[in-house]
Design a protein around this motif. Structure first.
Motif, short mmCIF file in Angstrom:
data_model
loop_
_atom_site.label_atom_id
_atom_site.label_comp_id
_atom_site.label_asym_id
_atom_site.label_seq_id
_atom_site.Cartn_x
_atom_site.Cartn_y
_atom_site.Cartn_z
N SER A 66 0.85 -1.18 0.00
CA SER A 66 0.00 0.00 0.00
C SER A 66 0.89 1.24 0.00
O SER A 66 2.11 1.16 0.16
CB SER A 66 -0.92 -0.01 1.22
OG SER A 66 -0.15 0.05 2.40
N GLU A 67 0.27 2.40 -0.14
CA GLU A 67 1.04 3.64 -0.12
C GLU A 67 1.77 3.81 1.21
O GLU A 67 2.91 4.26 1.25
CB GLU A 67 0.11 4.83 -0.38
CG GLU A 67 -0.43 4.91 -1.79
CD GLU A 67 0.66 5.13 -2.81
OE1 GLU A 67 1.65 5.84 -2.52
OE2 GLU A 67 0.56 4.57 -3.91
N GLU A 68 1.11 3.44 2.28
CA GLU A 68 1.71 3.56 3.61
C GLU A 68 2.94 2.66 3.74
O GLU A 68 3.98 3.09 4.24
CB GLU A 68 0.66 3.18 4.66
CG GLU A 68 1.15 3.25 6.07
CD GLU A 68 0.08 2.81 7.05
OE1 GLU A 68 0.47 2.30 8.12
OE2 GLU A 68 -1.10 2.96 6.75
N ASN A 69 2.82 1.42 3.28
CA ASN A 69 3.96 0.49 3.37
C ASN A 69 5.10 0.90 2.44
O ASN A 69 6.27 0.72 2.78
CB ASN A 69 3.51 -0.93 3.08
CG ASN A 69 2.66 -1.50 4.18
OD1 ASN A 69 2.66 -0.98 5.30
ND2 ASN A 69 1.93 -2.56 3.89
N LEU A 70 4.77 1.43 1.27
CA LEU A 70 5.82 1.91 0.36
C LEU A 70 6.57 3.09 0.98
O LEU A 70 7.79 3.20 0.85
CB LEU A 70 5.22 2.31 -0.98
CG LEU A 70 4.77 1.14 -1.88
CD1 LEU A 70 4.03 1.67 -3.09
CD2 LEU A 70 5.96 0.32 -2.30
N LYS A 71 5.84 3.96 1.66
CA LYS A 71 6.48 5.10 2.32
C LYS A 71 7.41 4.62 3.43
O LYS A 71 8.52 5.14 3.59
CB LYS A 71 5.42 6.04 2.88
CG LYS A 71 5.98 7.28 3.49
CD LYS A 71 4.89 8.19 3.99
CE LYS A 71 5.53 9.41 4.66
NZ LYS A 71 4.53 10.28 5.27
N LYS A 72 6.98 3.63 4.20
CA LYS A 72 7.83 3.06 5.26
C LYS A 72 9.10 2.47 4.66
O LYS A 72 10.19 2.61 5.22
CB LYS A 72 7.08 1.97 6.03
CG LYS A 72 6.03 2.47 6.96
CD LYS A 72 5.38 1.30 7.67
CE LYS A 72 4.20 1.69 8.49
NZ LYS A 72 3.54 0.54 9.11
N MET A 73 8.97 1.78 3.51
CA MET A 73 10.14 1.18 2.89
C MET A 73 11.12 2.25 2.40
O MET A 73 12.34 2.10 2.54
CB MET A 73 9.71 0.28 1.71
CG MET A 73 9.03 -0.99 2.15
SD MET A 73 8.28 -1.94 0.81
CE MET A 73 9.63 -2.15 -0.29
N LYS A 74 10.61 3.36 1.84
CA LYS A 74 11.47 4.43 1.38
C LYS A 74 12.19 5.10 2.54
O LYS A 74 13.35 5.46 2.45
CB LYS A 74 10.68 5.45 0.59
CG LYS A 74 10.28 4.98 -0.78
CD LYS A 74 9.50 6.03 -1.53
CE LYS A 74 9.04 5.50 -2.88
NZ LYS A 74 8.24 6.49 -3.60
N ASP A 75 11.48 5.26 3.67
CA ASP A 75 12.09 5.89 4.84
C ASP A 75 13.21 5.02 5.41
O ASP A 75 14.19 5.53 5.96
CB ASP A 75 11.03 6.15 5.92
CG ASP A 75 10.04 7.22 5.51
OD1 ASP A 75 10.36 8.01 4.59
OD2 ASP A 75 8.96 7.28 6.12
N ARG A 76 13.08 3.73 5.31
CA ARG A 76 14.10 2.82 5.83
C ARG A 76 15.26 2.61 4.85
O ARG A 76 16.27 1.99 5.18
CB ARG A 76 13.49 1.45 6.14
CG ARG A 76 12.54 1.49 7.29
CD ARG A 76 11.98 0.13 7.56
NE ARG A 76 10.96 0.18 8.59
CZ ARG A 76 10.09 -0.77 8.81
NH1 ARG A 76 10.09 -1.87 8.07
NH2 ARG A 76 9.20 -0.64 9.76
N GLY A 77 15.10 3.06 3.62
CA GLY A 77 16.15 2.92 2.63
C GLY A 77 16.11 1.61 1.88
O GLY A 77 17.07 1.20 1.25
N ILE A 78 14.97 0.92 1.93
CA ILE A 78 14.81 -0.34 1.20
C ILE A 78 14.29 -0.02 -0.19
O ILE A 78 13.28 0.63 -0.36
CB ILE A 78 13.82 -1.28 1.95
CG1 ILE A 78 14.33 -1.56 3.35
CG2 ILE A 78 13.63 -2.57 1.16
CD1 ILE A 78 13.33 -2.30 4.22
N ASP A 79 15.00 -0.47 -1.22
CA ASP A 79 14.58 -0.19 -2.60
C ASP A 79 13.76 -1.31 -3.16
O ASP A 79 13.95 -2.42 -3.03
CB ASP A 79 15.79 0.06 -3.49
CG ASP A 79 16.48 1.36 -3.08
OD1 ASP A 79 15.77 2.27 -2.64
OD2 ASP A 79 17.70 1.44 -3.24
#
Length: 79
Positions: A66-79
């Motif tokens: 989801s958008e929320e999970n994608l944002k969490k992944m970007k914040d953690r630096g996971i591509d």
């Protein structure tokens, strides 16, 4: 439910073994039928029970992109 799943898995494995035993002793048709029924039972009975046991109590939202999970992944630096 886990006990039922284990017992059913053992029964299916024994049935597959019995099917191969019949095939090796010359009764190909009976062996193929036993193996086929065992495979169908594992696919249509054992697998749904396994999925219910494994997914019980978990939120599907945690495992979807989801958008929320994608944002969490970007914040953690996971591509």
């Amino acid at each position: 439910m886990k006990t039922v799943m284990k017992i059913l898995g053992i029964i299916i494995l024994i049935a597959i073994g019995v099917g191969f035993y019949y095939r090796l002793n010359g009764d190909l048709l009976t062996g193929d039928r036993i193996i086929g029924i065992s495979v169908l039972a594992s696919a249509f009975i054992l697998m749904p029970i396994f999925l219910v046991v494994r997914w019980r109590g978990k939120k599907l939202k945690d495992y979807t992109l989801s958008e929320e999970n994608l944002k969490k992944m970007k914040d953690r630096g996971i591509d």
